[in-house]
Write a protein that holds these residues in place. Structure first.
Motif, PDB file in Angstrom:
ATOM      1  N   THR A  90       4.719   9.846  -8.518  1.00 20.82           N
ATOM      2  CA  THR A  90       5.497   9.895  -9.602  1.00 20.82           C
ATOM      3  C   THR A  90       5.230   9.157 -11.087  1.00 20.82           C
ATOM      4  O   THR A  90       5.784   8.357 -11.397  1.00 20.82           O
ATOM      5  CB  THR A  90       6.870   9.113  -8.889  1.00 20.82           C
ATOM      6  OG1 THR A  90       6.545   7.826  -8.776  1.00 20.82           O
ATOM      7  CG2 THR A  90       7.342   9.948  -7.883  1.00 20.82           C
ATOM      8  N   TRP A  91       4.010   9.645 -11.358  1.00 20.27           N
ATOM      9  CA  TRP A  91       3.393   9.125 -12.604  1.00 20.27           C
ATOM     10  C   TRP A  91       4.319   9.665 -13.690  1.00 20.27           C
ATOM     11  O   TRP A  91       4.865  10.661 -13.984  1.00 20.27           O
ATOM     12  CB  TRP A  91       2.025   9.823 -12.921  1.00 20.27           C
ATOM     13  CG  TRP A  91       1.202   9.304 -11.797  1.00 20.27           C
ATOM     14  CD1 TRP A  91       0.642  10.331 -11.100  1.00 20.27           C
ATOM     15  CD2 TRP A  91       0.638   8.158 -11.470  1.00 20.27           C
ATOM     16  NE1 TRP A  91      -0.651   9.513 -10.229  1.00 20.27           N
ATOM     17  CE2 TRP A  91      -0.542   8.346 -10.832  1.00 20.27           C
ATOM     18  CE3 TRP A  91       0.758   6.820 -12.072  1.00 20.27           C
ATOM     19  CZ2 TRP A  91      -1.134   7.285 -10.295  1.00 20.27           C
ATOM     20  CZ3 TRP A  91      -0.187   5.663 -11.514  1.00 20.27           C
ATOM     21  CH2 TRP A  91      -0.897   5.930 -10.616  1.00 20.27           C
ATOM     22  N   PRO A  92       4.671   8.589 -14.669  1.00 18.46           N
ATOM     23  CA  PRO A  92       5.354   9.013 -15.755  1.00 18.46           C
ATOM     24  C   PRO A  92       4.688  10.056 -16.750  1.00 18.46           C
ATOM     25  O   PRO A  92       3.643  10.238 -16.859  1.00 18.46           O
ATOM     26  CB  PRO A  92       5.500   7.536 -16.733  1.00 18.46           C
ATOM     27  CG  PRO A  92       4.469   6.792 -16.070  1.00 18.46           C
ATOM     28  CD  PRO A  92       4.120   7.219 -14.570  1.00 18.46           C
ATOM     29  N   ARG A  93       5.608  10.565 -17.549  1.00 21.10           N
ATOM     30  CA  ARG A  93       5.101  11.613 -18.402  1.00 21.10           C
ATOM     31  C   ARG A  93       3.877  10.959 -19.277  1.00 21.10           C
ATOM     32  O   ARG A  93       2.842  11.763 -19.644  1.00 21.10           O
ATOM     33  CB  ARG A  93       6.195  12.278 -19.324  1.00 21.10           C
ATOM     34  CG  ARG A  93       5.749  13.121 -20.376  1.00 21.10           C
ATOM     35  CD  ARG A  93       7.196  13.615 -21.324  1.00 21.10           C
ATOM     36  NE  ARG A  93       6.468  14.566 -22.190  1.00 21.10           N
ATOM     37  CZ  ARG A  93       6.235  14.235 -23.524  1.00 21.10           C
ATOM     38  NH1 ARG A  93       6.163  12.836 -23.821  1.00 21.10           N
ATOM     39  NH2 ARG A  93       5.782  15.093 -24.408  1.00 21.10           N
ATOM     40  N   THR A 153       0.976  -1.049  -0.123  1.00 15.80           N
ATOM     41  CA  THR A 153      -0.070  -0.127   0.025  1.00 15.80           C
ATOM     42  C   THR A 153       0.722   1.227   0.117  1.00 15.80           C
ATOM     43  O   THR A 153       0.570   2.186  -0.604  1.00 15.80           O
ATOM     44  CB  THR A 153      -0.989  -0.030   1.156  1.00 15.80           C
ATOM     45  OG1 THR A 153      -1.671  -1.166   1.133  1.00 15.80           O
ATOM     46  CG2 THR A 153      -2.010   1.385   1.201  1.00 15.80           C
ATOM     47  N   THR A 154       1.605   1.364   0.816  1.00 18.50           N
ATOM     48  CA  THR A 154       2.882   2.592   0.634  1.00 18.50           C
ATOM     49  C   THR A 154       3.388   2.659  -0.513  1.00 18.50           C
ATOM     50  O   THR A 154       3.674   3.738  -0.727  1.00 18.50           O
ATOM     51  CB  THR A 154       3.718   2.234   1.959  1.00 18.50           C
ATOM     52  OG1 THR A 154       3.184   2.027   3.281  1.00 18.50           O
ATOM     53  CG2 THR A 154       4.757   3.463   2.188  1.00 18.50           C
ATOM     54  N   THR A 155       4.124   1.546  -1.161  1.00 20.27           N
ATOM     55  CA  THR A 155       4.547   1.580  -2.457  1.00 20.27           C
ATOM     56  C   THR A 155       3.614   2.413  -3.424  1.00 20.27           C
ATOM     57  O   THR A 155       4.013   3.085  -4.209  1.00 20.27           O
ATOM     58  CB  THR A 155       4.768   0.427  -2.785  1.00 20.27           C
ATOM     59  OG1 THR A 155       5.751  -0.434  -1.899  1.00 20.27           O
ATOM     60  CG2 THR A 155       5.741   0.293  -4.140  1.00 20.27           C
ATOM     61  N   VAL A 156       2.298   1.855  -3.364  1.00 20.21           N
ATOM     62  CA  VAL A 156       1.593   2.465  -4.523  1.00 20.21           C
ATOM     63  C   VAL A 156       1.120   4.100  -4.166  1.00 20.21           C
ATOM     64  O   VAL A 156       1.334   4.727  -5.030  1.00 20.21           O
ATOM     65  CB  VAL A 156       0.316   1.769  -4.454  1.00 20.21           C
ATOM     66  CG1 VAL A 156      -0.861   2.325  -5.531  1.00 20.21           C
ATOM     67  CG2 VAL A 156       0.196   0.292  -4.860  1.00 20.21           C
ATOM     68  N   GLY A 197       1.110  -2.963 -11.020  1.00 24.24           N
ATOM     69  CA  GLY A 197       1.233  -2.580  -9.510  1.00 24.24           C
ATOM     70  C   GLY A 197       0.185  -1.437  -8.995  1.00 24.24           C
ATOM     71  O   GLY A 197       0.051  -1.141  -8.007  1.00 24.24           O
ATOM     72  N   ARG A 198       0.056  -0.679  -9.998  1.00 21.44           N
ATOM     73  CA  ARG A 198      -0.367   0.711 -10.152  1.00 21.44           C
ATOM     74  C   ARG A 198      -1.622   1.011 -10.505  1.00 21.44           C
ATOM     75  O   ARG A 198      -2.135   2.023 -10.682  1.00 21.44           O
ATOM     76  CB  ARG A 198       0.583   1.732 -10.389  1.00 21.44           C
ATOM     77  CG  ARG A 198       1.797   1.809  -9.843  1.00 21.44           C
ATOM     78  CD  ARG A 198       2.897   2.403 -10.678  1.00 21.44           C
ATOM     79  NE  ARG A 198       2.873   3.839 -10.278  1.00 21.44           N
ATOM     80  CZ  ARG A 198       3.543   4.957 -10.475  1.00 21.44           C
ATOM     81  NH1 ARG A 198       4.518   4.704 -11.362  1.00 21.44           N
ATOM     82  NH2 ARG A 198       3.307   6.085 -10.363  1.00 21.44           N
TER      83      ARG A 198
END
Length: 419
Positions: free
Chosen positions: A15-18, A6-9, A144-145
């Motif tokens: 920090t979503w990619p462009r 959960t913390t990782t997500v 995972g996201r």
């Protein structure tokens, strides 16, 4: 030191990619235009072309009929083609189609048959856009996201329902429906340009392109959905929700503009209340699923909240307008929760190679249900009455949680992850 999933997500969500940021921005802009157009077209038909309840119902049916006509084969094509190119082409094509409506109006040529054609062909573009976007997402953000990404997208879509419908109602009221439709066309163009800027190199592994005969590939997607003990009840439940909600949505312009004598701005604000509910549902879906499990988050809101939909048929001027709005808010909250959890479950339970066909099969079923709901609303509104249509929609919607409850989804804690 080990980090919990959960913390990782939560950390990754910042920090979503462009490539995803561009997709998100395009969806935001496209959403505003879509909801403006969704309100402006039936208002134009009712107020400027004197459309009957049956014609309004047919317009609603044609807007989603493309999913029944080409929804399934579209999944095969999406699995064979570059998904970004499909998205860009769909946006620019829809922009040209939508722009033809105000152009014809100002030239004095606009008619109900032209609206039928434009709505149907725009729906074809929407088929490819929706299937491609949902299939492209795992490629851009990673599996995972998916819940976090879908929560963000659904929250944004719900916000656009509030802004788009409210703005659409005001634009129609002040500047007329044709101007509102012009704005819809412009948003399609801007969305297409943003999608064209996505880099060809996605940050995650691209799915293998579908191989084999067209019919074999088509059948594989259908069997994956209908044969999966998790996806099958999800499809039945969600399709039932769409059909019953569409019975109400299709007749609301007739109720507001003809029965109650309220304007397009009031209709837009009422529909915008549903956007608030959908936004709350999208925001609360993830913490709710983590607390009670993904399966319970799919059926428990339906059991507790859907009966409140019985307040919507009581709509009238004065205090009853607020009572009906509360029922509409509750229904939309339940739908917002289900959208986030359901879409994430679908994507998680499907391999990369089948994503396009799985999404196309779901869109065929779910949007096909919208088509049937709009047609049924038109028939009931034309040959029975509008209020009975609202009652039928409310009663049927209160039962739509049962397919999930009577399946293995009932106690599912977390969605599976496809290999």
């Amino acid at each position: 030191m080990t980090t919990t999933p959960t913390t990782t997500v939560e950390h990754q969500a910042h920090t979503w990619p462009r490539s995803f940021r561009l997709l998100y921005t395009a969806a935001l802009i496209d959403g505003v235009g879509f909801h403006i157009g969704q309100l402006a077209v039936p208002v134009l038909a009712v107020s400027l072309l004197a459309a009957s309840p049956g014609q309004v119902g047919l317009l609603g049916a044609l807007s989603t009929a493309a999913f029944l006509l080409i929804g399934l084969p579209a999944g095969v094509w999406v699995d064979r083609l570059p998904r970004r190119a499909v998205l860009v082409t769909a946006d620019l094509t829809r922009a040209a189609l939508v722009a033809s409506v105000p152009a014809a109006w100002w030239a004095g040529w606009l008619s109900i048959p032209q609206l039928y054609v434009v709505v149907l062909l725009t729906g074809v573009g929407t088929v490819f856009a929706d299937v491609s976007a949902q299939s492209y997402l795992p490629e851009l953000v990673g599996r995972g996201r998916l819940v976090a990404a879908n929560s963000l997208l659904m929250s944004t879509n719900a916000t656009m329902q509030i802004v788009g419908r409210g703005l659409g109602g005001l634009v129609v009221q002040v500047l007329t429906a044709p101007i509102a439709i012009v704005l819809d066309a412009v948003t399609f163009v801007v969305s297409g340009l943003l999608l064209a800027w996505i880099r060809a190199e996605a940050p995650h592994r691209r799915p293998p392109r579908a191989k084999g005969s067209f019919v074999r590939q088509l059948g594989a997607g259908i069997r994956h959905v209908t044969g999966n003990p998790l996806l099958r009840p999800l499809a039945v439940s969600t399709a039932s929700i769409n059909l019953t909600m569409q019975l109400t949505t299709t007749m609301l312009p007739v109720v507001f503009l003809r029965e109650l004598g309220l304007g397009a701005a009031a209709l837009g604000l009422f529909l915008g209340v549903g956007g608030i509910g959908a936004l709350l549902g999208a925001v609360t879906a993830r913490p709710l699923a983590e607390r009670i499990g993904h399966g319970r988050a799919l059926w428990l809101p339906g059991l507790l909240v859907a009966p409140l939909g019985g307040l919507v048929p009581l709509i009238d001027t004065g205090p009853m307008l607020w009572v009906a709005a509360f029922g509409w808010l509750a229904l939309a909250w339940r739908t917002g929760v289900g959208n986030v959890i359901g879409v994430s479950l679908r994507q998680g339970a499907t391999s990369d190679a089948l994503l396009g066909r799985m999404n196309a099969t779901f869109r065929f079923l779910l949007t096909g249900a919208l088509t049937i709901g709009a047609m049924l609303a038109g028939v009931l509104g034309q040959y029975v009455d509008v209020r009975t249509t609202l009652v039928v929609g409310a009663v049927a919607n209160a039962l739509t949680w049962l397919p999930v409850f009577c399946s293995p989804l009932r106690t599912l804690n977390r969605p599976p992850t496809a290999d």
